[in-house]
Design an enzyme around this catalytic site. Structure first.
Site, short mmCIF file in Angstrom:
data_model
loop_
_atom_site.label_atom_id
_atom_site.label_comp_id
_atom_site.label_asym_id
_atom_site.label_seq_id
_atom_site.Cartn_x
_atom_site.Cartn_y
_atom_site.Cartn_z
N GLU A 154 9.07 -5.67 3.73
CA GLU A 154 8.70 -6.40 3.45
C GLU A 154 8.59 -7.23 2.73
O GLU A 154 7.47 -7.60 1.88
CB GLU A 154 7.90 -7.39 4.59
CG GLU A 154 8.40 -6.78 5.94
CD GLU A 154 7.57 -6.59 7.04
OE1 GLU A 154 6.25 -7.37 7.13
OE2 GLU A 154 7.52 -6.44 8.44
N GLU A 260 13.69 -1.93 13.60
CA GLU A 260 12.58 -2.42 14.88
C GLU A 260 13.28 -3.07 15.89
O GLU A 260 12.70 -4.32 16.43
CB GLU A 260 11.61 -2.81 14.65
CG GLU A 260 11.53 -1.78 12.29
CD GLU A 260 9.91 -2.50 11.92
OE1 GLU A 260 9.57 -3.59 12.57
OE2 GLU A 260 9.78 -1.82 10.53
O1 G3I Z 1 -5.54 2.37 17.52
C1 G3I Z 1 -6.95 0.81 16.67
C2 G3I Z 1 -7.82 0.61 17.53
O2 G3I Z 1 -8.58 1.99 17.86
C3 G3I Z 1 -8.64 -0.04 17.69
O3 G3I Z 1 -10.01 -0.52 18.42
C4 G3I Z 1 -7.89 -1.57 17.85
C5 G3I Z 1 -8.39 -2.88 17.73
O4 G3I Z 1 -8.72 -2.99 15.78
O5 G3I Z 1 -7.10 -1.26 16.70
C6 G3I Z 1 -6.08 -0.40 17.06
O6 G3I Z 1 -4.91 -0.34 15.42
C7 G3I Z 1 -4.49 -1.03 16.15
C8 G3I Z 1 -2.82 -0.30 15.87
O7 G3I Z 1 -1.66 -1.39 15.14
C9 G3I Z 1 -2.83 0.68 16.94
O8 G3I Z 1 -2.48 0.29 18.11
C10 G3I Z 1 -4.26 -1.83 14.80
O9 G3I Z 1 -5.42 -2.68 14.64
C11 G3I Z 1 -3.19 -3.40 14.58
O10 G3I Z 1 -2.89 -3.91 13.24
C12 G3I Z 1 -1.37 -2.28 14.53
O11 G3I Z 1 -0.54 -3.27 14.79
C13 G3I Z 1 0.55 -2.60 14.15
C14 G3I Z 1 1.70 -3.28 12.96
O12 G3I Z 1 2.52 -3.10 12.98
C15 G3I Z 1 0.41 -3.93 12.05
O13 G3I Z 1 0.96 -4.38 11.34
C16 G3I Z 1 1.78 -2.13 15.25
O14 G3I Z 1 1.10 -1.05 16.07
C17 G3I Z 1 3.01 -1.76 15.00
O15 G3I Z 1 3.96 -2.17 15.91
C18 G3I Z 1 3.72 -3.55 13.63
O16 G3I Z 1 4.83 -2.72 13.50
C19 G3I Z 1 5.26 -3.33 12.45
C20 G3I Z 1 6.25 -2.56 11.20
O17 G3I Z 1 5.31 -1.67 10.55
C21 G3I Z 1 6.52 -3.45 9.93
N1 G3I Z 1 7.31 -4.40 10.94
C22 G3I Z 1 6.95 -5.29 11.62
C23 G3I Z 1 6.11 -4.56 12.91
C24 G3I Z 1 5.31 -5.37 13.70
O18 G3I Z 1 4.49 -6.04 13.03
#
Ligand code: G3I
Length: 344
Positions: A154, A260
């Site tokens: 990105e 994705e």
């Molecule tokens: O695991 C913690 C948890 O312990 C905590 O209580 C909670 C509250 O903040 O956060 C949890 O972590 C989260 C993590 O996902 C696991 O669920 C993060 O906050 C959250 O920001 C993270 O989001 C990920 C996101 O990328 C970040 O931008 C998504 O899972 C993931 O599917 C997403 O994937 C991205 C690709 O890497 C790049 N392309 C876009 C795609 C969708 O955004």
């Protein structure tokens, strides 16, 4: 006369909507067995190993694995000179035990960086050392286990310009080329990808990325493939846009990864339930995407990867705080029409 034409159009439209019955099936056979290219899923280490149906679906339905989060800098590189491998190694072990390809996601992105990187106050040379150390330490650690890497994710804006990321600010626009060269030095066997979203629906962004890729190839930069994330919906993009995008990308000769995939059924964030009509539209959209991908030259088909397994795990619900049902398996891990239309 006008009313007759409108009635005729309505009848034709209704007939088209009922073109085939809603598909029901079991998931007895692995989905990947129906395709000559890898069919993968993004795996969450929050869900894996909890003893739910997630584990068996992750192991059996897919022959490629992408870490949803545990390979990202905020997970692997929590402090200066400090790496944390346990979760990522566990996923690598899982994929190896299941005889699955492992696709590394992601070396350089502007999100999910550890706090110390955001706060880093070094000189440009210090920043380059940090950047190179992260890339080469991670790639070397997984050398021989990771088949391909999302090296940069990105980096382009919707208008085709380079995003002003922390990396561009401290290393300049050549950070993309440097990332690929450093990754290739650390593992000359790994396939190296640029990965981005909306390349299916935004021709301005897509053509800027394709132009950059052509320039990189002309300069001998080791970029082997392009990941089109394909976070799409039943409303967008149109099938004609998907066909146009894959046709343009094919001209590069690069490996193509639909990296994705999810197909949102509630992109407008209304209060919805996954009714027959929405699930059928989702199935039809996904079938068109995959059938179009299948028309690509075999040597360009790096594979397709779904961004999760069950609707209950989708990032979309968390990120957009809305009901949605974008994946192949429902909240009870049962196959949906979107799965069934592909598993044939
Ligand atoms: O695991 C913690 C948890 O312990 C905590 O209580 C909670 C509250 O903040 O956060 C949890 O972590 C989260 C993590 O996902 C696991 O669920 C993060 O906050 C959250 O920001 C993270 O989001 C990920 C996101 O990328 C970040 O931008 C998504 O899972 C993931 O599917 C997403 O994937 C991205 C690709 O890497 C790049 N392309 C876009 C795609 C969708 O955004």
């Amino acid at each position: 006369m006008l009313r007759f034409c409108l009635l005729l159009l309505t009848l034709v439209g209704l007939a088209a909507c009922q073109k085939e019955p809603l598909t029901q099936c079991d998931a007895a056979q692995p989905l990947h067995g129906y395709y000559p290219f890898p069919v993968g899923a993004a795996i969450s280490m929050i869900e894996l190993g909890r003893g739910t149906a997630y584990d068996e679906l992750a192991r059996r339905q897919f022959n490629s694995v992408t870490p949803e989060n545990c390979f990202k800098p905020s997970y692997l590189h929590p402090g200066p000179g400090q790496y944390y491998w346990a979760e990522a190694d566990a996923l690598a072990d899982f994929s190896q035990a299941s005889n699955q390809r492992l696709h590394g996601h992601v070396l350089i992105w502007h999100q999910q960086l550890p706090g110390w990187m955001w706060a880093f106050a070094g000189s440009p040379a210090d920043w380059e050392a940090l950047f190179k150390d992260h890339i080469q330490t991670v790639v070397r650690h997984f050398r021989g286990r990771v088949a391909g890497w999302d090296v940069v994710n990105e980096a382009f804006e919707a208008d085709g310009t380079l995003r002003s990321t922390i990396w561009k600010q401290h290393l300049g626009a050549t950070y993309l080329e440097k990332a690929f060269r450093y990754a290739h030095e650390a593992d000359p066997e790994a396939l190296l990808f640029y990965n981005d979203y909306d390349l299916d629906s935004n021709p301005v962004k897509r053509r800027a990325v394709l132009s950059w890729l052509r320039t990189m190839r002309q300069r001998g930069v080791p970029v082997h493939g392009l990941g089109l994330q394909m976070h799409i919906s039943i409303l967008n993009p149109e099938n004609t846009q998907i066909a146009e995008a894959l046709g343009e990308v094919q001209q590069t000769g690069l490996k193509i990864h639909l990296s994705e995939i999810d197909v949102a059924v509630n992109p407008l964030g209304k209060a919805v339930t996954p009714n027959r009509e929405l699930l059928q539209r989702q199935a039809d959209k996904l079938a068109f995407l995959v059938r179009t991908y299948q028309e690509l030259p075999r040597d360009q088909q790096y594979g397709i990867t779904f961004w999760g397994i069950s609707d209950q795990n989708t990032w979309i619900r968390r990120y957009f705080q809305r009901d949605d049902y974008p994946l192949l398996f429902d909240d009870n891990y049962q196959p949906k029409p979107a799965y069934c239309i592909l598993a044939r």
